[in-house]
Design a protein around this motif. Structure first.
Motif, PDB file in Angstrom:
ATOM      1  N   MET A 519     -35.017  55.985 -17.527  1.00 27.58           N
ATOM      2  CA  MET A 519     -35.692  56.931 -16.634  1.00 27.58           C
ATOM      3  C   MET A 519     -36.922  56.257 -16.048  1.00 27.58           C
ATOM      4  O   MET A 519     -37.813  55.819 -16.774  1.00 27.58           O
ATOM      5  CB  MET A 519     -36.093  58.207 -17.372  1.00 27.58           C
ATOM      6  CG  MET A 519     -36.798  59.212 -16.466  1.00 27.58           C
ATOM      7  SD  MET A 519     -37.162  60.784 -17.285  1.00 27.58           S
ATOM      8  CE  MET A 519     -37.961  61.690 -15.945  1.00 27.58           C
ATOM      9  N   ILE A 520     -36.962  56.179 -14.729  1.00 30.80           N
ATOM     10  CA  ILE A 520     -38.049  55.528 -14.010  1.00 30.80           C
ATOM     11  C   ILE A 520     -38.842  56.595 -13.248  1.00 30.80           C
ATOM     12  O   ILE A 520     -38.272  57.390 -12.494  1.00 30.80           O
ATOM     13  CB  ILE A 520     -37.517  54.479 -13.013  1.00 30.80           C
ATOM     14  CG1 ILE A 520     -36.746  53.386 -13.754  1.00 30.80           C
ATOM     15  CG2 ILE A 520     -38.651  53.876 -12.189  1.00 30.80           C
ATOM     16  CD1 ILE A 520     -37.598  52.561 -14.697  1.00 30.80           C
ATOM     17  N   GLY A 521     -40.137  56.628 -13.464  1.00 34.03           N
ATOM     18  CA  GLY A 521     -41.007  57.517 -12.702  1.00 34.03           C
ATOM     19  C   GLY A 521     -41.672  56.745 -11.571  1.00 34.03           C
ATOM     20  O   GLY A 521     -42.295  55.700 -11.808  1.00 34.03           O
ATOM     21  N   LEU A 522     -41.521  57.218 -10.337  1.00 32.24           N
ATOM     22  CA  LEU A 522     -42.127  56.568  -9.174  1.00 32.24           C
ATOM     23  C   LEU A 522     -43.417  57.292  -8.828  1.00 32.24           C
ATOM     24  O   LEU A 522     -43.427  58.508  -8.588  1.00 32.24           O
ATOM     25  CB  LEU A 522     -41.165  56.592  -7.984  1.00 32.24           C
ATOM     26  CG  LEU A 522     -39.854  55.824  -8.177  1.00 32.24           C
ATOM     27  CD1 LEU A 522     -38.954  55.997  -6.961  1.00 32.24           C
ATOM     28  CD2 LEU A 522     -40.111  54.344  -8.422  1.00 32.24           C
ATOM     29  N   VAL A 523     -44.507  56.549  -8.796  1.00 27.01           N
ATOM     30  CA  VAL A 523     -45.836  57.120  -8.620  1.00 27.01           C
ATOM     31  C   VAL A 523     -46.532  56.390  -7.481  1.00 27.01           C
ATOM     32  O   VAL A 523     -46.298  55.201  -7.251  1.00 27.01           O
ATOM     33  CB  VAL A 523     -46.661  56.976  -9.921  1.00 27.01           C
ATOM     34  CG1 VAL A 523     -48.044  57.601  -9.764  1.00 27.01           C
ATOM     35  CG2 VAL A 523     -45.925  57.604 -11.088  1.00 27.01           C
ATOM     36  N   ASN A 691     -42.614  61.419 -20.154  1.00 30.16           N
ATOM     37  CA  ASN A 691     -41.451  61.013 -20.948  1.00 30.16           C
ATOM     38  C   ASN A 691     -40.612  59.920 -20.277  1.00 30.16           C
ATOM     39  O   ASN A 691     -39.576  59.525 -20.819  1.00 30.16           O
ATOM     40  CB  ASN A 691     -40.562  62.228 -21.222  1.00 30.16           C
ATOM     41  CG  ASN A 691     -41.272  63.273 -22.061  1.00 30.16           C
ATOM     42  OD1 ASN A 691     -42.111  62.934 -22.905  1.00 30.16           O
ATOM     43  ND2 ASN A 691     -40.954  64.549 -21.830  1.00 30.16           N
ATOM     44  N   ALA A 692     -41.041  59.436 -19.116  1.00 27.20           N
ATOM     45  CA  ALA A 692     -40.292  58.369 -18.441  1.00 27.20           C
ATOM     46  C   ALA A 692     -40.370  57.081 -19.255  1.00 27.20           C
ATOM     47  O   ALA A 692     -41.399  56.782 -19.882  1.00 27.20           O
ATOM     48  CB  ALA A 692     -40.851  58.140 -17.044  1.00 27.20           C
ATOM     49  N   ASP A 693     -39.272  56.321 -19.268  1.00 28.26           N
ATOM     50  CA  ASP A 693     -39.276  55.043 -19.991  1.00 28.26           C
ATOM     51  C   ASP A 693     -40.270  54.070 -19.364  1.00 28.26           C
ATOM     52  O   ASP A 693     -40.949  53.323 -20.078  1.00 28.26           O
ATOM     53  CB  ASP A 693     -37.868  54.437 -19.962  1.00 28.26           C
ATOM     54  CG  ASP A 693     -36.866  55.319 -20.701  1.00 28.26           C
ATOM     55  OD1 ASP A 693     -37.142  55.685 -21.850  1.00 28.26           O
ATOM     56  OD2 ASP A 693     -35.832  55.649 -20.111  1.00 28.26           O
ATOM     57  N   ARG A 694     -40.340  54.085 -18.020  1.00 33.12           N
ATOM     58  CA  ARG A 694     -41.317  53.253 -17.318  1.00 33.12           C
ATOM     59  C   ARG A 694     -41.819  53.987 -16.091  1.00 33.12           C
ATOM     60  O   ARG A 694     -41.087  54.755 -15.464  1.00 33.12           O
ATOM     61  CB  ARG A 694     -40.700  51.916 -16.886  1.00 33.12           C
ATOM     62  CG  ARG A 694     -40.578  50.878 -17.985  1.00 33.12           C
ATOM     63  CD  ARG A 694     -40.133  49.538 -17.410  1.00 33.12           C
ATOM     64  NE  ARG A 694     -38.788  49.598 -16.843  1.00 33.12           N
ATOM     65  CZ  ARG A 694     -38.280  48.667 -16.038  1.00 33.12           C
ATOM     66  NH1 ARG A 694     -39.037  47.628 -15.680  1.00 33.12           N
ATOM     67  NH2 ARG A 694     -37.060  48.776 -15.570  1.00 33.12           N
ATOM     68  N   LEU A 695     -43.065  53.734 -15.752  1.00 27.43           N
ATOM     69  CA  LEU A 695     -43.637  54.243 -14.518  1.00 27.43           C
ATOM     70  C   LEU A 695     -43.820  53.064 -13.562  1.00 27.43           C
ATOM     71  O   LEU A 695     -44.315  52.011 -13.964  1.00 27.43           O
ATOM     72  CB  LEU A 695     -44.978  54.928 -14.777  1.00 27.43           C
ATOM     73  CG  LEU A 695     -44.947  56.169 -15.673  1.00 27.43           C
ATOM     74  CD1 LEU A 695     -46.359  56.671 -15.919  1.00 27.43           C
ATOM     75  CD2 LEU A 695     -44.108  57.262 -15.048  1.00 27.43           C
ATOM     76  N   VAL A 696     -43.415  53.248 -12.326  1.00 27.66           N
ATOM     77  CA  VAL A 696     -43.560  52.214 -11.306  1.00 27.66           C
ATOM     78  C   VAL A 696     -44.508  52.751 -10.247  1.00 27.66           C
ATOM     79  O   VAL A 696     -44.221  53.760  -9.590  1.00 27.66           O
ATOM     80  CB  VAL A 696     -42.196  51.849 -10.676  1.00 27.66           C
ATOM     81  CG1 VAL A 696     -42.392  50.812  -9.567  1.00 27.66           C
ATOM     82  CG2 VAL A 696     -41.239  51.325 -11.742  1.00 27.66           C
ATOM     83  N   VAL A 697     -45.652  52.104 -10.098  1.00 24.99           N
ATOM     84  CA  VAL A 697     -46.655  52.526  -9.129  1.00 24.99           C
ATOM     85  C   VAL A 697     -46.414  51.787  -7.820  1.00 24.99           C
ATOM     86  O   VAL A 697     -46.444  50.557  -7.780  1.00 24.99           O
ATOM     87  CB  VAL A 697     -48.080  52.261  -9.650  1.00 24.99           C
ATOM     88  CG1 VAL A 697     -49.115  52.734  -8.624  1.00 24.99           C
ATOM     89  CG2 VAL A 697     -48.299  52.966 -10.984  1.00 24.99           C
TER      90      VAL A 697
END
Length: 741
Positions: A519-523, A691-697
């Protein structure tokens, strides 16, 4: 003209500029523009060598070197938007300097110069670009926006032949139509000929035996003409219907095949105008225009032949005005094409304005903008009315000319024919036949201007329809596309660059490797490029540079059906189609059973509110789902995604703009949805991405930071930490406001 450039040229550079580009320097590239530094039209050039950048401008005495800069002193080249123009700007010794300026017609040249200069300053190979100018290569007229079709250079004959390609499945009907047309024309030439014999043989010479047969012949001819007209009309109505269906089918099929880049550049009203107004114009012409054209052309050929057979000396005088009429028709046709092109353009603008106003009715009323929108729509209908008036006024001017010309022709027949009767070289019956034929000749010529009207409308409409059909499909399935019936979910971005148009790049070298099930969170800030990244992943667009791969296979090499079937999306503004709740949940799987629909709705926390509707799952949701609340629409969209059962899931602000309780229910539904899938999530509330495995800024189209929530918060000067702090500050202000209330 105002723009955003504060300083164009440092005074020192102007005073110390060299006289010309030194021959000792190697020219790397040049770019030709059409605006001078004072914003007046004029030729200018940017010449970039291996050492310096030179700006030259044309003057009455030749070409002068205006300014030059050392390449080593130029930083951050970029394209600045001006009013109806654009400029290539760079930083030089603490100020902004302009290197070249061009009108929008040559904006791609400015964009290409920016890409080349950027690569040169970075020490990278310069890209191979085509400096396209938006003008017709034949006539040098500006091309229409988002179109490569020059209305002044379109081959009308080819357009007409292409239109007739749609008649190929109905060859037998066309043959029958031709027989009816030629037969009807021959029948219409009979009555005047019978009248001639009735006068000369019966009334003048007393051949009473011929009287009744001639009368019966005239009755039979009129009856046959009526039957042929009925058969011809019914046949052409069928042909027009079938051909219009075929054209609309082809047009809609092409619209479905085109990518989002086509729709980004056009408003809905313009596209709807081509599907409705333009195809309707084609139907009118196919049913009413073309049969009349063929019939009148046949009469224009047949009547002069009959006149020449009866008396060629008088016939020459009778048909003498025809060449002048045909010359006038040729001039009038060209004028009417331009006029009707403007009318179609105004129709599209009015349709687009009306569509936007109707879709934004809630916003219009909320901001009391009714009067403004009425005024704006009034301007559109006034423009349309003015264009329509020009068309009708032109026709009203041409019509009396044809009437006058044919009146002269009749007078000439009376004069020449009357002298012939008096001198005995022509009979009274022949004179009456001549007058009857000339009277019938007036009909085709009077219809000629309407034929021009119809044909102009048809060809203009056909060109607009064919322009859409000829639009290249930029998102196509490769001939050697690979089938992947079951996706694992590994996604990789490698040096991905992209811009919605050639002049602006939104993403700059994105590199990201996502494992299956991650799960990737895009920020990032608004406009940073998060949604653009998602659009590329959905393959709504293709990267301009770099690759995106799924399970190690380039997306451009994957069968579109296989890929789209295994990718699901839940958007911030979930679109529901007019129909029932069940139809919308099962949109991705129309064959799903009721039990599967119920299971998806329960997993999306939507079942409870659905069964409370009077009609349950058969409840009509209304246009765009307006009969439901935002949270209800969102959970139905989640149910739709659950039933679709994608392996790669995209959540674009799926919990935005809802209350806390609804957000909790949506979050529970999303937890059921994301399990076992590769997920890309964009969230309005950063806390939902914990809870995202990684956050990508994403910052300014680049990957700025990657890590877990805790890792990114640990960076004191990190972008993510600043975003979290800003959101916490906003939440604190909201809390204080609620307490005060």
């Amino acid at each position: 003209m105002r723009d955003r450039i504060v300083a164009i040229y440092p005074m020192a550079s102007l005073l110390e500029r060299p006289d010309s580009v030194p021959e000792s320097e190697e020219t790397r590239f040049t770019a030709a523009a059409d605006l001078r530094h004072d914003n007046r039209l004029g030729e200018s050039r940017l010449v970039v060598t291996d050492r310096r950048a030179y700006r030259l401008e044309s003057t009455p005495l030749g070409e002068d070197l205006l300014v030059s800069y050392e390449l080593s002193e130029l930083k951050n080249p970029r394209v600045e938007d001006l009013v109806d123009a654009s400029a290539l700007v760079a930083d030089h010794q603490g100020s902004s300097v302009e290197l070249i300026r061009a009108t929008n017609k040559r904006s791609l040249i400015v964009a290409g110069a920016e890409k080349r200069l950027s690569a040169l300053l970075k020490g990278e190979p310069m890209p191979e670009l085509e400096d396209q100018v938006r003008i017709c290569p034949k006539c040098a007229r500006p091309l229409p926006e988002h179109s490569d079709v020059c209305e002044g250079c379109v081959n009308r004959g080819k357009t007409l032949l292409r239109l007739f390609e749609y008649t190929h499945p109905f060859k037998s009907r066309l043959i029958w139509q031709t027989i009816c047309t030629l037969g009807g024309t021959a029948l219409e030439l009979i009555p005047p000929y019978l009248t001639m014999h009735l006068v000369d043989d019966v009334l003048r010479h007393g051949a009473q035996a011929s009287f009744v047969p001639l009368i019966l012949g005239m009755v039979a001819a009129q009856a046959a003409i009526t039957v042929v007209r009925m058969a011809r009309g019914r046949n052409v109505a069928y042909l027009g219907m079938q051909i219009t269906i075929s054209i609309r089918h082809s047009l809609f099929e092409k619209l479905q095949a085109l990518s989002l880049s086509f729709y980004d550049k056009r408003n809905v009203g313009s596209i709807m105008s081509r599907m409705t107004n333009d195809t309707t114009a084609l139907y009118d012409v196919l049913v009413d225009g073309i049969p009349v054209v063929l019939n009148q052309i046949a009469l224009l050929i047949g009547i002069p032949i009959m006149l020449l057979v009866i008396n060629w000396q008088v016939a020459v005088w009778a048909i003498l005005p025809l060449p002048f009429v045909f010359m006038a028709v040729r001039w009038f046709r060209r004028r009417m094409h331009r006029v009707w092109s403007r009318v179609h353009h105004q129709w599209s603008r009015m349709s687009g304005t009306l569509n936007g106003i109707l879709q934004g009715t809630r916003v219009v009323k909320a901001f009391h903008g009714e009067n403004r929108e009425v005024a704006r729509f009034n301007r559109r209908i006034a423009d349309l009315a003015n264009s329509g008036y020009d068309a009708e006024a032109s026709w009203a001017t041409f019509f009396p000319f044809v009437t006058f010309t044919m009146a002269l022709s009749t007078i000439v027949v009376w004069y020449v024919g009357g002298r012939g009767v008096l001198s005995g070289v022509m009979t009274i019956g022949e004179l009456m036949a001549f007058l009857a034929y000339v009277g019938r000749l007036e009909g085709p010529l009077m219809m000629l201007q309407r034929i021009i009207d119809w044909s102009t409308r048809a060809l203009t409409a056909a060109e607009r329809v064919f322009e859409v059909m000829d639009t290249p499909i930029d998102i196509e399935e490769a001939p050697d596309a690979v089938a992947i019936p079951k996706v694992k979910g590994g996604v990789k971005f490698e040096d991905v660059h992209f811009g919605y148009d050639k002049a602006r790049e939104v993403l700059h070298g994105i590199d990201l490797d996502v494992l299956p099930g991650e799960m990737i969170g895009l920020v990032g800030h608004s406009g940073a490029g998060k949604s653009t990244l998602i659009n590329l992943l959905m393959r709504f667009y293709d990267p301009t540079q770099g690759t995106i791969s799924i399970d190690g296979i380039d997306l451009r090499k994957v069968k579109l059906d296989d890929f789209r079937r295994q990718v699901g999306v839940v958007l911030q503004e979930s679109y529901l189609f007019p129909g029932t709740v069940r139809d919308n949940i099962a949109y991705g799987r129309p064959t799903a059973s009721l039990e599967e629909v119920l299971a998806a709705a329960k997993a999306a926390n939507a079942h409870d509110f659905i069964v409370n509707f009077p009609d349950g799952y058969d409840t009509y949701v209304g246009e765009r789902g307006q009969r439901l609340s935002g949270g209800e629409r969102q959970r139905i969209a989640i149910a739709r995604a659950i039933l679709h059962n994608p392996k790669v899931l995209i959540l674009d602000e799926a919990t935005a703009s809802v209350d806390t309780e609804t957000e909790r229910q949506i979050q529970e539904a999303l937890e059921n949805l994301v399990e076992g899938r590769t997920v890309f999530a964009i969230a309005h509330r950063l806390s939902t991405l914990r809870n995202a495995d990684r956050l990508v800024v994403i910052d300014d189209g680049r990957v700025a930071e990657v890590g877990t929530h805790e890792e990114l918060l640990a960076k004191d000067d990190g972008i993510y930490k600043k975003l979290v702090d800003m959101q916490m500050e906003v939440n604190k202000i909201k809390s204080n406001y609620l307490v005060e209330e």
